[in-house]
Every structure is written in structure tokens, then in C-alpha cells.
Design a protein around this motif. Structure first.
Motif: not given
Length: 282
Positions: A47-50, A60-65, A209-212, A239-240
Motif C-alpha cells: 500500500x505504501x508503494x501504491x 494503480x486502480x485494479x489488481x491486474x495493473x 490495505x487501502x480499503x481498510x 500480512x500486516x
């Protein structure tokens, strides 16, 4: 021999910034390094990288990206040019319906990013939520810990001791990808607990993580909470764990608390505090 990073090409300056973000040596981030396997980034670090990418104009707006390697990540920066590119009105190249503009009224809650949105549960979501609770890839990490309740029982218990919950959907196609919930609320004591579960395709991407994070901000915005607790079973801890001390505080560890896969696991009791408020010194 030392390298003058300031005089290096933009790609190498970005590589140095990435190494600093991840707190690793520059030699650990060659182009061929895999973000998931080689660097083994957990969801919070991803999430920090995003976020780092977004501030440089590469949302980055979707997993496949998601970039798969350091080289892929740096190439995306190359294609945008170096430096922050965010500006009012959204990012160039992003379709209008994917731009999550902040509400004009600061009192209106923010329930959407460019990639994800939080939506109330409706009838057709029940099957998706039930699958998250019972499928082998996710069920052992979630509420029923690998047991399979009858659908009627699951429906009846969905709102038991729940303060607030949402289905997490991708903005791009409105597909449900996760479930976030605040439960066991004790508003008189000004705290609640949160939990989250996501479709396996989102694991390790940073988007959960972004959603949380979005959900946590919404809870602090809406309710008079002193802090928010997380109960993290040991099998979920990898994971966290990178968020310990920065995004949350570990306030207790229940030793050998949970049984799964032939062994006992610790449970971590963690607390998230509102932005700008530090926990009291012990």
C-alpha cells in the motif's frame, strides 16, 4: 566509490527513493526483483508503494495493473516522467468515471478511492460474503475459522454486534472484492474492533490495505472513537506486521491462543489511534 544520486538519471533516482521507502539497500532493488516474491512485500508495505506511485502520477486502480517487478514499476514512472503529477481535477489519462474527486463538503464522508469504494450490503451481496466466510482460501482466516455455518445462520448473524460494515467493490467494474466490518462496539468506552477479508486475487496487492485505511478514516470521522482495535491471529500476522509501530500499536499478545493446521498460534491485540494522537506512554 560513492554515487551522487542527485546527478543520476531519473530512473536511478526513483530506484534510490524506492529503496529508501522500503528501507533496503539499493542493491536489493534491481530491475529483476519481484515485488511479491523477491522483496516479499506484505499488504501494508505494498500500500505504501501504491501511494508512492500515485504521488508520482501513476495510480494503480485494479489488481491486474500492479507492477510485478521493480523494473516494471520504474518503467511506469519513466512513461509518466519524474516528479509529482497529481493536480486538482484528477490524473491525465484516467477516465472520468474512475476519478474519485473529494466531496465539496468536508462533512460528507469519503467512501471511495480511485480503485475501490465502500458500499452498503444489499441482498445480492449475501452469496459473495458467504463465500468469503467458507471458501478454503479465506474461511480459516475469517469469522468462522474454517467451519461452515448454514446459510440461514450466516444471514442471521451477519449484523450481530456490528457497528458498521461495507462490501468493498472495484470502481472499474463494480465487482465485489472484500468485506470490512466494525464490530463489538462499545461506544460508551469510545472504541470498536475492525476486521476485513478479501478475495484471494487481491492478496498482497496493497489494495485491501487501502480499503481498510479508508474504512478506519471513515470510522474516526463518523463516531467519537478513542481508538480502534484489531485482533490478528498469528497466521494473518505476516500480512500486516510491517505496520507495527507506525500504522498501529501492538498492545497485547495472547500466547498460543488460536488452533489451526495442527499448531497453536498467538493472537495480536493491536490498536489504531486517530491521526495526530499518540498513545499514552507506558
Amino acid at each position: 566509490m560513492t554515487t551522487d544520486i542527485a546527478a543520476a538519471p531519473p530512473r536511478e533516482r526513483a530506484r534510490a527513493d524506492l529503496a529508501a521507502l522500503l528501507d533496503v539497500d539499493l542493491t536489493a532493488v534491481p530491475d529483476r526483483a519481484s515485488l511479491r516474491d523477491g522483496l516479499a512485500l506484505d499488504s501494508l508495505t505494498m500500500m505504501r508503494v501504491l501511494t508512492w506511485l500515485e504521488t508520482r502520477g501513476v495510480p494503480v486502480i485494479a489488481e491486474e495493473l500492479l507492477p510485478a517487478t521493480v523494473g516494471d514499476l520504474l518503467s511506469r514512472l519513466d512513461s509518466r516522467g519524474e516528479g509529482p503529477r497529481l493536480r486538482i481535477g484528477g490524473l491525465p489519462g484516467i477516465p472520468e468515471h474512475l476519478r474519485a474527486a473529494p466531496p465539496h463538503d468536508p462533512l460528507v464522508p469519503v467512501l471511495e478511492t480511485r480503485a475501490l469504494r465502500l458500499t452498503p450490503i444489499v441482498g445480492e451481496d449475501l452469496g459473495f460474503l458467504y463465500a468469503l466466510a467458507v471458501e478454503p482460501e479465506t474461511g480459516f482466516r475469517w469469522r468462522y475459522r474454517g467451519s461452515i455455518p448454514q446459510l440461514e445462520r450466516f444471514r442471521a448473524e451477519l449484523w450481530n454486534q456490528v457497528l458498521l460494515q461495507y462490501v468493498v467493490r472495484r470502481v472499474a467494474d463494480d465487482t465485489p472484492v472484500g468485506h470490512v466490518v466494525a464490530y463489538g462496539d462499545e461506544l460508551s468506552l469510545r472504541h470498536t474492533y475492525i476486521g476485513a477479508v478479501f478475495h484471494p486475487s487481491s492478496a498482497g496487492t496493497g489494495l485491501p490495505a487501502q480499503a481498510v485505511s479508508l474504512f478506519v478514516r471513515h470510522l474516526f470521522h463518523t463516531f467519537p472513537l478513542h481508538k480502534i482495535y484489531m485482533e490478528v491471529p498469528g497466521m494473518n500476522w505476516p500480512q500486516v506486521q510491517s505496520g507495527q509501530g507506525s500504522l498501529f500499536q501492538v498492545e497485547g499478545v495472547l500466547r498460543d491462543h488460536d488452533y489451526y493446521a495442527g499448531r497453536l498460534w498467538d493472537k495480536y491485540i493491536c490498536a489504531i489511534y486517530p491521526a495526530g494522537r499518540e498513545p499514552a506512554a507506558s
